[in-house]
Design an enzyme around this catalytic site. Sequence first.
Site, PDB file in Angstrom:
ATOM      1  N   ASP A 178       5.206  -4.490   6.329  1.00  0.00           N
ATOM      2  CA  ASP A 178       6.102  -5.752   6.767  1.00  0.00           C
ATOM      3  C   ASP A 178       5.984  -6.672   5.556  1.00  0.00           C
ATOM      4  O   ASP A 178       7.096  -7.273   5.628  1.00  0.00           O
ATOM      5  CB  ASP A 178       5.172  -6.181   7.925  1.00  0.00           C
ATOM      6  CG  ASP A 178       3.686  -6.631   7.661  1.00  0.00           C
ATOM      7  OD1 ASP A 178       3.340  -6.036   6.806  1.00  0.00           O
ATOM      8  OD2 ASP A 178       3.036  -7.524   8.566  1.00  0.00           O
ATOM      9  N   ARG A 213       1.048  -5.376  -4.933  1.00  0.00           N
ATOM     10  CA  ARG A 213       1.391  -6.340  -4.184  1.00  0.00           C
ATOM     11  C   ARG A 213       1.661  -7.524  -5.233  1.00  0.00           C
ATOM     12  O   ARG A 213       0.499  -7.793  -6.048  1.00  0.00           O
ATOM     13  CB  ARG A 213       0.105  -6.643  -3.533  1.00  0.00           C
ATOM     14  CG  ARG A 213      -0.146  -5.463  -2.330  1.00  0.00           C
ATOM     15  CD  ARG A 213      -1.123  -5.690  -1.304  1.00  0.00           C
ATOM     16  NE  ARG A 213      -1.854  -4.639  -0.585  1.00  0.00           N
ATOM     17  CZ  ARG A 213      -1.472  -4.046   0.278  1.00  0.00           C
ATOM     18  NH1 ARG A 213      -0.389  -4.245   0.664  1.00  0.00           N
ATOM     19  NH2 ARG A 213      -2.245  -2.896   0.650  1.00  0.00           N
ATOM     20  N   ARG A 249      -5.369  -1.669   9.068  1.00  0.00           N
ATOM     21  CA  ARG A 249      -5.583  -3.137   9.153  1.00  0.00           C
ATOM     22  C   ARG A 249      -5.592  -3.818  10.414  1.00  0.00           C
ATOM     23  O   ARG A 249      -6.656  -3.571  11.164  1.00  0.00           O
ATOM     24  CB  ARG A 249      -4.004  -3.632   8.586  1.00  0.00           C
ATOM     25  CG  ARG A 249      -4.148  -5.016   7.993  1.00  0.00           C
ATOM     26  CD  ARG A 249      -2.822  -5.374   7.384  1.00  0.00           C
ATOM     27  NE  ARG A 249      -2.319  -4.721   6.159  1.00  0.00           N
ATOM     28  CZ  ARG A 249      -2.682  -4.877   4.785  1.00  0.00           C
ATOM     29  NH1 ARG A 249      -3.416  -6.055   4.660  1.00  0.00           N
ATOM     30  NH2 ARG A 249      -2.138  -4.234   4.078  1.00  0.00           N
ATOM     31  N   THR A 298       4.431   2.762   5.209  1.00  0.00           N
ATOM     32  CA  THR A 298       2.994   2.303   5.670  1.00  0.00           C
ATOM     33  C   THR A 298       2.363   3.307   6.459  1.00  0.00           C
ATOM     34  O   THR A 298       2.909   3.717   7.451  1.00  0.00           O
ATOM     35  CB  THR A 298       2.729   1.050   5.975  1.00  0.00           C
ATOM     36  OG1 THR A 298       1.384   0.868   6.524  1.00  0.00           O
ATOM     37  CG2 THR A 298       3.772   0.814   7.405  1.00  0.00           C
ATOM     38  N   GLY A 300       1.004  -1.349   0.027  1.00  0.00           N
ATOM     39  CA  GLY A 300      -0.026   0.002   0.050  1.00  0.00           C
ATOM     40  C   GLY A 300       0.946   1.246  -0.144  1.00  0.00           C
ATOM     41  O   GLY A 300       1.714   1.361   0.876  1.00  0.00           O
ATOM     42  N   ASP A 313       0.207   2.846   8.375  1.00  0.00           N
ATOM     43  CA  ASP A 313      -0.413   1.867   9.632  1.00  0.00           C
ATOM     44  C   ASP A 313       0.066   2.207  10.932  1.00  0.00           C
ATOM     45  O   ASP A 313      -0.038   1.862  12.058  1.00  0.00           O
ATOM     46  CB  ASP A 313      -0.490   0.328   9.211  1.00  0.00           C
ATOM     47  CG  ASP A 313      -1.579  -0.157   8.110  1.00  0.00           C
ATOM     48  OD1 ASP A 313      -2.436   0.968   7.826  1.00  0.00           O
ATOM     49  OD2 ASP A 313      -1.498  -0.862   7.461  1.00  0.00           O
ATOM     50  N   ASP A 365       2.629   0.069  11.948  1.00  0.00           N
ATOM     51  CA  ASP A 365       2.563  -1.411  12.852  1.00  0.00           C
ATOM     52  C   ASP A 365       3.570  -2.069  12.574  1.00  0.00           C
ATOM     53  O   ASP A 365       3.656  -3.394  12.736  1.00  0.00           O
ATOM     54  CB  ASP A 365       1.342  -1.961  12.062  1.00  0.00           C
ATOM     55  CG  ASP A 365       1.643  -2.339  10.624  1.00  0.00           C
ATOM     56  OD1 ASP A 365       2.619  -1.787   9.917  1.00  0.00           O
ATOM     57  OD2 ASP A 365       0.790  -2.918  10.189  1.00  0.00           O
TER      58      ASP A 365
HETATM   59  O1  F6P Z   1      -1.412  -0.941   4.834  1.00  0.00           O
HETATM   60  C1  F6P Z   1      -2.068  -0.019   4.483  1.00  0.00           C
HETATM   61  C2  F6P Z   1      -3.549  -0.127   4.369  1.00  0.00           C
HETATM   62  O2  F6P Z   1      -4.070   1.089   3.878  1.00  0.00           O
HETATM   63  C3  F6P Z   1      -4.304  -0.645   5.307  1.00  0.00           C
HETATM   64  O3  F6P Z   1      -4.458   0.232   6.271  1.00  0.00           O
HETATM   65  C4  F6P Z   1      -5.556  -1.226   4.554  1.00  0.00           C
HETATM   66  O4  F6P Z   1      -6.117  -2.187   5.638  1.00  0.00           O
HETATM   67  C5  F6P Z   1      -5.041  -1.743   3.493  1.00  0.00           C
HETATM   68  O5  F6P Z   1      -3.706  -1.373   3.126  1.00  0.00           O
HETATM   69  C6  F6P Z   1      -5.853  -1.865   2.164  1.00  0.00           C
HETATM   70  O6  F6P Z   1      -5.272  -2.499   1.249  1.00  0.00           O
HETATM   71  P1  F6P Z   1      -5.434  -2.260  -0.327  1.00  0.00           P
HETATM   72  O7  F6P Z   1      -4.680  -1.341  -0.863  1.00  0.00           O
HETATM   73  O8  F6P Z   1      -5.013  -3.680  -0.671  1.00  0.00           O
HETATM   74  O9  F6P Z   1      -6.923  -2.211  -0.254  1.00  0.00           O
END
Ligand code: F6P
Length: 320
Positions: free
Chosen positions: A103, A72, A172, A126, A11, A128, A130
């Site tokens: 991570d 990803r 997340r 990120t 992300g 997050d 985290d």
């Molecule tokens: O890890 C960053 C994040 O924005 C999280 O807060 C969220 O749960 C996730 O990515 C959303 O992922 P995607 O971009 O795959 O929809």
Amino acid sequence: MKRIAVLTSGGDAPGMNAAIRAVVRAASYYNLEVYGVERGYIGLIEGDLHMLSRRTVSDTIQRGGTILRSARSEEFATYEGRKKAALSLANHNVDGLVVIGGDGSLRGANELYNDFSIKTIGLPGTIDNDLGYTDYTIGFDTAVNTAVNAINNLRDTMSSHQRVVIVQVMGRHSGQIALHAGLAGGAEVILVPEHPVDFDEVANVLLRGNAVGKTSGIVVLAEGACPLDEAMKELKERTGLSIRSTVLGYIQRGGSPTMSDRVLASRLGIRAVELLKENKGGLVVGVKGGEVIELPIADALAIKPYFDEKLYEQATMLSL
Ligand code: F6P
């Protein structure tokens, strides 16, 4: 070490461009060539690399998103995929790789290091926040400020209509965004995955607020704490108050990075290049107590994400 590469993965987060810029310019300062890898590990597998110069990163420090784009990659999770990625680096005579991501992305950097001895350095990118080894990740501060601004707007309209709003924020499995945005936004309730949700208690807080003359209520809900529709249903039933909901979603991932994120990204980007220059790899960089630190990726990822229980208590203390 003569040539390095940089990629952004997972992300996106505001400040990733500031990190790329720092890597490119620090590399140029230390007489290293830099390649940018498009679309994270997907681009690495496909050999989608191109040379970056000081000028390529002009006018980017203030931009959200990532100029290298991000993705990803499922293929990279396989040994065969990683082998192709390693081959791309060898084909371009790249000796070291800076990976900016969360991570999963840092774990990928460790696998490249362990399986193919590629000198990798990870940067925490990120929203997050985290990753337990670093006090802050790049993008967190901006995302929280975006959420706080949204909460300010919500307060205006909720006050006018004497309503409660449940505002869902990202993160997340982490409650870091919710905790900080909730405290800074003056939320009545903050729901995080680190604590079980007790709807009776939440309903009591909202009703007590109502009884003491509060004209609005803000419940900040971390996406990992419980489903939004469940929270809506349970709180409507228990309180009888007028309740609305807002999902902040991807708004939190965009926008111009704050000063803190730009400075953090710049410091960590420079350190990553210095470590490669010293021929080191398999490391992540981060910040602890204001100091830039580095440690082996595996050790860093083994550290449990930190949640500030004291701050959580303090937010509750101030909320009514
Ligand atoms: O890890 C960053 C994040 O924005 C999280 O807060 C969220 O749960 C996730 O990515 C959303 O992922 P995607 O971009 O795959 O929809």
